[in-house]
Design an enzyme around this catalytic site. Structure first.
Site, PDB file in Angstrom:
ATOM      1  N   LYS A 243       0.867  -1.239  -0.100  1.00 26.05           N
ATOM      2  CA  LYS A 243      -0.130  -0.263  -0.013  1.00 26.05           C
ATOM      3  C   LYS A 243       1.004   1.212  -0.148  1.00 26.05           C
ATOM      4  CE  LYS A 243      -4.288  -2.009   2.183  1.00 26.05           C
ATOM      5  NZ  LYS A 243      -3.695  -3.153   2.649  1.00 26.05           N
TER       6      LYS A 243
ATOM      7  N   PHE B 263     -13.222  -2.196   8.059  1.00 27.61           N
ATOM      8  CA  PHE B 263     -14.084  -1.718   9.164  1.00 27.61           C
ATOM      9  C   PHE B 263     -15.169  -2.673   9.223  1.00 27.61           C
ATOM     10  CE2 PHE B 263     -13.785   3.214   7.957  1.00 27.61           C
ATOM     11  CZ  PHE B 263     -12.333   3.189   8.228  1.00 27.61           C
TER      12      PHE B 263
END
Length: 418
Positions: A339, A404
């Site tokens: 990332k 999440f």
């Protein structure tokens, strides 16, 4: 019931670092950042974060008829492109396959956000009669799985996961299980995302999860670094071709790696924040190891979730220490976060990072975590800072994805010999 072994034979990637397997790996192994100033969000609608890992060279007409493309949101277009690249890489001839034995598992966290925003604007400004008849199939999250099935004539199992940033690790895991159970011979598996839109960027910025290092975009994503201040949004897709080992061998396919373990757990803790003690992540990694009958000290490489957020990177480091002990603290296992280059592709992150694991095994090279200049004292493992490392051989790699809502997934990949 005898379980089928499952291998990866094709890799298709669309990303800001590079599209196509070779261009993508070249960018990753050489530590090139895909982060730049945002162009897809009008300046007047830009929030505190004005940077993202945008794809600026995507030509949809290479993969779809222009008329079809107008009926497909960008996240669908990326998935179709990645699936076609994966088929080409795998040298998979669908005319020779039983279509009922070929399935699809492609997910997305957010779906067609740009299309939703566009049509909502049309509704309020021009009225309900001017809303596109294609509104719903433009944005619903399962459409990439449907489109990939239609494009390739795949009539087998067809599923779509939606588990935030763990989405495509779950789609890969589910595809692996489908083949393992003997319900398909081949699966298209992966994830896709096009979240660089005004509302998405504003929402994540309001939650203070995005980096605001706007003056140095390419240095903004810095997992495990003391000066990290949030993640950087990315976009794109990755689709992998999974096959039973017997099917792959029968057609003489090139094999990148075997999926040998899949762990999935829940934090049951918070809708956004991970467990500080890394409990859910720890259990997902342990589950993947146990299913693969692999000991912690046998793992050579971990592609970390590594988002560049203060809480997330620390919690993942804690989880890795709890699973791997001295094998982690004394440098036995090398970790990196791709990332730092690709940005965070949300629902597509797990699939693109699975591709990194497969290519790391293939090339016996661990990609770097770029921008790791001042290590966080709380993140004190070997994260392969800034420069790729030749690590012959890489026999076992693990990929982590956490989303999440407390969704956790870990995939274990093994080098196939003989």
């Amino acid at each position: 019931m005898t379980k089928e072994r499952v291998v990866i034979t094709g890799i298709g990637v669309i990303s800001a670092v590079g599209s196509g397997k070779d261009a993508f790996w070249d960018g990753i192994v050489n530590g090139r950042s895909g982060v730049k100033r945002v162009t897809k969000v009008p300046e007047k609608l830009q929030a505190t974060c004005k940077i993202a890992a945008e794809i600026t060279d995507f030509d949809v007409t290479k993969y779809m008829d222009p008329k079809q493309a107008r009926r497909a949101d960008r996240f669908i277009q990326y998935a179709i492109a990645a699936s076609k690249l994966a088929v080409e890489d795998a040298k998979l001839d669908m005319t020779k396959e039983n279509p009922e034995r070929v399935g699809v598992a492609v997910g997305s966290a957010a779906g067609g956000l740009q299309s939703q925003e566009d049509q909502i604007r049309t509704l309020y400004e021009r009225g309900p009669d001017r809303v596109s008849p294609f509104t719903v199939p433009l944005f619903i999250v399962n459409m990439p799985a449907g489109w990939v099935s239609i494009v390739h004539g795949a009539k087998g199992p067809n599923v779509c996961n939606v588990t935030a940033c763990a989405t495509s690790s779950h789609t890969l895991g589910d595809a692996y299980r489908i083949i393992e159970r003997g319900e398909a011979d081949v699966m298209f598996a992966g994830g896709t995302e096009a979240p660089i839109t005004p509302l998405s960027m504003a929402g994540f910025a309001a939650a203070r999860t995005l980096s605001t290092r706007n003056d140095e975009p390419e240095k903004a994503s810095r997992p495990f670094d003391k000066d990290r201040n949030g993640f950087v949004m990315g976009e794109g897709a990755a689709v992998l071709i999974l096959e039973s080992l017997s099917h792959a061998k029968a057609r003489g396919a090139h094999i990148y790696a075997e999926i040998a373990g899949y762990g999935l757990t829940a934090d049951a803790h918070d809708i956004v924040q991970p467990c500080g003690d890394g409990d859910g992540a720890m259990r997902a990694m342990k589950m993947a190891l146990e299913q693969a009958n692999v000991k912690p000290e046998e793992v050579d490489y971990i592609n970390a979730h590594g988002t560049s957020t203060p809480l997330g990177d620390k919690a993942e480091t804690t989880a890795v220490k709890r699973v791997f002990g001295e094998h982690a603290t004394k440098g036995g296992v090398v970790i990196s976060s791709s990332k730092s280059m690709t940005g965070h592709l949300l629902g597509a992150a797990g699939a693109i990072e699975a591709a990194v694991c497969c290519l790391a095994i293939e090339h016996e090279t661990i990609p770097p975590t770029i921008n790791l200049d001042t290590p966080d004292p709380d993140c004190d493992l070997d994260y392969c800072p800034n420069v790729a490392r030749k690590n012959s051989p890489i026999k076992v790699a693990l990929s982590n994805s956490f989303g999440f809502g407390g969704h956790n997934a870990s995939l274990l990949f093994k080098k196939v010999t003989g």
